[in-house]
Design a protein around this motif. Structure first.
Motif, PDB file in Angstrom:
ATOM      1  N   ARG A 296     -10.201  -6.045   1.158  1.00  0.00           N
ATOM      2  CA  ARG A 296      -9.475  -5.439   0.050  1.00  0.00           C
ATOM      3  C   ARG A 296     -10.185  -5.645  -1.299  1.00  0.00           C
ATOM      4  O   ARG A 296     -10.713  -6.713  -1.563  1.00  0.00           O
ATOM      5  CB  ARG A 296      -8.084  -6.084  -0.007  1.00  0.00           C
ATOM      6  CG  ARG A 296      -7.165  -5.462  -0.974  1.00  0.00           C
ATOM      7  CD  ARG A 296      -5.865  -6.206  -0.959  1.00  0.00           C
ATOM      8  NE  ARG A 296      -5.050  -5.652  -2.007  1.00  0.00           N
ATOM      9  CZ  ARG A 296      -3.754  -5.519  -1.935  1.00  0.00           C
ATOM     10  NH1 ARG A 296      -3.130  -5.917  -0.878  1.00  0.00           N
ATOM     11  NH2 ARG A 296      -3.090  -5.009  -2.916  1.00  0.00           N
TER      12      ARG A 296
ATOM     13  N   ASN B 184       0.845  -1.189   0.000  1.00  0.00           N
ATOM     14  CA  ASN B 184       0.000   0.000   0.000  1.00  0.00           C
ATOM     15  C   ASN B 184       0.889   1.250   0.000  1.00  0.00           C
ATOM     16  O   ASN B 184       1.191   1.810   1.049  1.00  0.00           O
ATOM     17  CB  ASN B 184      -0.914  -0.036   1.231  1.00  0.00           C
ATOM     18  CG  ASN B 184      -1.852   1.149   1.287  1.00  0.00           C
ATOM     19  OD1 ASN B 184      -2.005   1.884   0.316  1.00  0.00           O
ATOM     20  ND2 ASN B 184      -2.466   1.358   2.435  1.00  0.00           N
TER      21      ASN B 184
ATOM     22  N   GLY C 228      -6.723  -2.333   1.536  1.00  0.00           N
ATOM     23  CA  GLY C 228      -5.913  -3.141   2.453  1.00  0.00           C
ATOM     24  C   GLY C 228      -6.815  -3.880   3.415  1.00  0.00           C
ATOM     25  O   GLY C 228      -7.987  -3.527   3.586  1.00  0.00           O
TER      26      GLY C 228
END
Lengths: 67, 160
Positions: free
Chosen positions: B117, A34, B113
């Motif tokens: 996700r 991420n 996340g």
């Protein structure tokens, strides 16, 4: 291979999908996929961008690393 | 953009290279390989891509002629922008605005996340102090609220 960034040192690496989650540079278990934005530092000496992101070593750095 | 260049060696400056929108990172990676292959790593100090800088990458070099040489024939490159970028203009692309600041109740988001996700959701509450957002997953048959960190979310542009 996937590109992961370290939440601690912000370095970006290509690692196998089921590979280790340990950062090769700072050895912390803080890799994440991420992240976004990339600065590749070739020569940190007298580099404006290296100074702005606080990079002292050549390498690939993420601009934004999430949780 | 300000200034100009005559190709002479000088203290490094930041130059903008125009690319096809959406191909910025690919161009940066091709450029990265070329810089290393040609051994220009002392003159080309750095290259940079930010998702907020659409259609451009930035290249820091002490000689703009080297950038012109490197981008010649490179796919998705439209050319170098004449002049150079003031270093202070770059700061806004390096300082990251927290996701929570841009989220509001009713926004459409994608979870990027955690266990949910890649699912899409609607924001039903925002706790800016805790940096937490409560969402309802759209793909769930009976949507129930879930509270997660704002950094696990990406706002879907144009969402209701």
């Amino acid at each position: 291979m996937s590109e992961m960034a370290c939440r601690t040192c912000k370095r970006v690496f290509r690692v196998p999908r089921r590979g280790s989650d340990v950062c090769p540079v700072c050895k912390t278990r803080t890799l994440t996929d991420n992240w976004n934005g990339l600065v590749v530092i070739f020569n940190p000496e007298s580099s404006i961008l290296a100074e702005k992101i606080g990079a002292k070593e050549p390498g690939r750095y993420a601009i934004n690393v999430g949780r | 953009m300000t200034g100009g260049g005559d190709g002479l060696r000088r203290p490094s400056r930041i130059y903008a290279v125009k690319t096809t929108v959406g191909q910025e990172k690919q161009v940066l990676e091709m450029l990265e390989r070329r810089v290393k292959a040609k051994g220009y790593t002392s003159s080309i100090k750095a290259v940079m891509w930010s998702k907020d800088l659409k259609g451009y990458i930035l290249v820091e070099a002490d000689n703009p002629a080297l950038i012109d040489e490197l981008i010649q024939g490179l796919r998705h490159v439209k050319g170098r922008v004449s002049g150079f970028v003031n270093p202070s203009e770059v700061d806004r692309y390096l300082v990251v605005k927290p996701v929570i600041e841009s989220l509001q109740v009713g926004d459409m988001v994608e979870v990027i996340g955690g266990p949910f996700r890649s699912m899409k959701a609607r924001v039903v509450a925002v706790d800016r102090q805790k940096s937490e957002v409560t969402i309802e997953l759209l793909e769930s048959a009976s949507p129930f609220p879930i509270t997660i960190y704002a950094e696990y979310l990406r706002k879907i542009e144009g969402g209701a």
